[in-house]
Design a protein around this motif. Sequence first.
Motif, PDB file in Angstrom:
ATOM      1  N   GLU A 166       0.834  -1.204   0.000  1.00 23.80           N
ATOM      2  CA  GLU A 166       0.000   0.000   0.000  1.00 23.80           C
ATOM      3  C   GLU A 166       0.870   1.255   0.000  1.00 23.80           C
ATOM      4  O   GLU A 166       0.634   2.196  -0.774  1.00 23.80           O
ATOM      5  CB  GLU A 166      -0.916  -0.013   1.225  1.00 23.80           C
ATOM      6  N   TYR A 167       1.877   1.260   0.868  1.00 24.11           N
ATOM      7  CA  TYR A 167       2.794   2.413   0.912  1.00 24.11           C
ATOM      8  C   TYR A 167       3.551   2.542  -0.406  1.00 24.11           C
ATOM      9  O   TYR A 167       3.792   3.657  -0.885  1.00 24.11           O
ATOM     10  CB  TYR A 167       3.776   2.240   2.071  1.00 24.11           C
ATOM     11  N   PHE A 188       2.569   1.687  -3.560  1.00 24.58           N
ATOM     12  CA  PHE A 188       1.746   2.248  -4.635  1.00 24.58           C
ATOM     13  C   PHE A 188       1.399   3.712  -4.374  1.00 24.58           C
ATOM     14  O   PHE A 188       1.447   4.548  -5.297  1.00 24.58           O
ATOM     15  CB  PHE A 188       0.474   1.415  -4.816  1.00 24.58           C
ATOM     16  N   ILE A 189       1.043   4.036  -3.140  1.00 26.63           N
ATOM     17  CA  ILE A 189       0.694   5.427  -2.820  1.00 26.63           C
ATOM     18  C   ILE A 189       1.903   6.341  -3.025  1.00 26.63           C
ATOM     19  O   ILE A 189       1.775   7.447  -3.579  1.00 26.63           O
ATOM     20  CB  ILE A 189       0.165   5.531  -1.377  1.00 26.63           C
ATOM     21  N   SER A 190       3.075   5.898  -2.612  1.00 28.28           N
ATOM     22  CA  SER A 190       4.279   6.716  -2.750  1.00 28.28           C
ATOM     23  C   SER A 190       4.664   6.893  -4.214  1.00 28.28           C
ATOM     24  O   SER A 190       5.072   7.990  -4.623  1.00 28.28           O
ATOM     25  CB  SER A 190       5.440   6.073  -1.986  1.00 28.28           C
ATOM     26  N   ILE A 242       2.679   6.905  -6.796  1.00 29.29           N
ATOM     27  CA  ILE A 242       1.737   7.857  -7.388  1.00 29.29           C
ATOM     28  C   ILE A 242       2.008   9.267  -6.878  1.00 29.29           C
ATOM     29  O   ILE A 242       1.926  10.251  -7.635  1.00 29.29           O
ATOM     30  CB  ILE A 242       0.286   7.434  -7.085  1.00 29.29           C
ATOM     31  N   THR A 243       2.365   9.399  -5.595  1.00 31.46           N
ATOM     32  CA  THR A 243       2.656  10.712  -5.019  1.00 31.46           C
ATOM     33  C   THR A 243       3.834  11.376  -5.721  1.00 31.46           C
ATOM     34  O   THR A 243       3.809  12.579  -6.007  1.00 31.46           O
ATOM     35  CB  THR A 243       2.958  10.588  -3.510  1.00 31.46           C
TER      36      THR A 243
END
Length: 262
Positions: free
Chosen positions: A179-180, A182-184, A186-187
């Motif tokens: 989760e971290y 993919f979110i990172s 994209i960020t």
Amino acid sequence: MLNELFTTVIISINVFLLILSRVTGFFLSAPFFSRTNFPSVLKMGFSIIVSYIILPFMVFELGRPVGTAELIFLGLKEIVIGIGLGYVAQMFFAIFVSAGALMDVQIGLSMSQVNDVELGGQVTITSRLMDIFAFLIFLYIDGHHYLMRSLINSFSVLPLGQSQVINGSFLEFIGKLMEYFFISAITVSIPIMISIFLGNILLAFMAKIMPQMNVFIVGMPFKIFMGLAVFIISIPFMADLIRKMLMEMYKYLFWFLNIIKG
């Protein structure tokens, strides 16, 4: 007296081999140390030196001699722990490689790929650039020192022979890590994604008011120019973001150790 000395020597050898197993596994998979331009002989020698330095603090960790079969089993577990630690750290560099791939998909450079001997395959140009950029920031903040500190402290958090490789919370940890990840990714790539999205809207608007304009011919160089311009402008902000993400690595390393500790 002689028997006590003999027992101490045997225990010391067993403890040294277990420490060496974890350290070697770590150096085989950890960022910076696992790179192909880091010679294998140097990795092995460095592993032996680090293990020897740690040994005096761990010499009575087992407290008893162990048989050959048990020593092999414990050694394999320590190798898995070391490799796991290294791969958790390596995942944070994969964030920036994935972010670069997302940027290239939006810009239109996803077909321009180069061979990356470190990753063992083809990567996009921006992925390679982001990997080098993150690696330089990692060295700038002394990340390799923090990695060594994490490895040494791992023997205090997770003593030798007390790991549970299969644990009920392990899947939860993997889920949080992904989760971290993919979110990172994209960020990091979100400025490029938003700018190209707005650029596509502008191109659609231009195609509507000027039907004679060939959007496909104009759009490709326009998106490349716009993407590179936004990338250059966002580099200072991206550097600070990458630094913060790399510092999060150590929280996940100790989380990993606490989970397999049981």
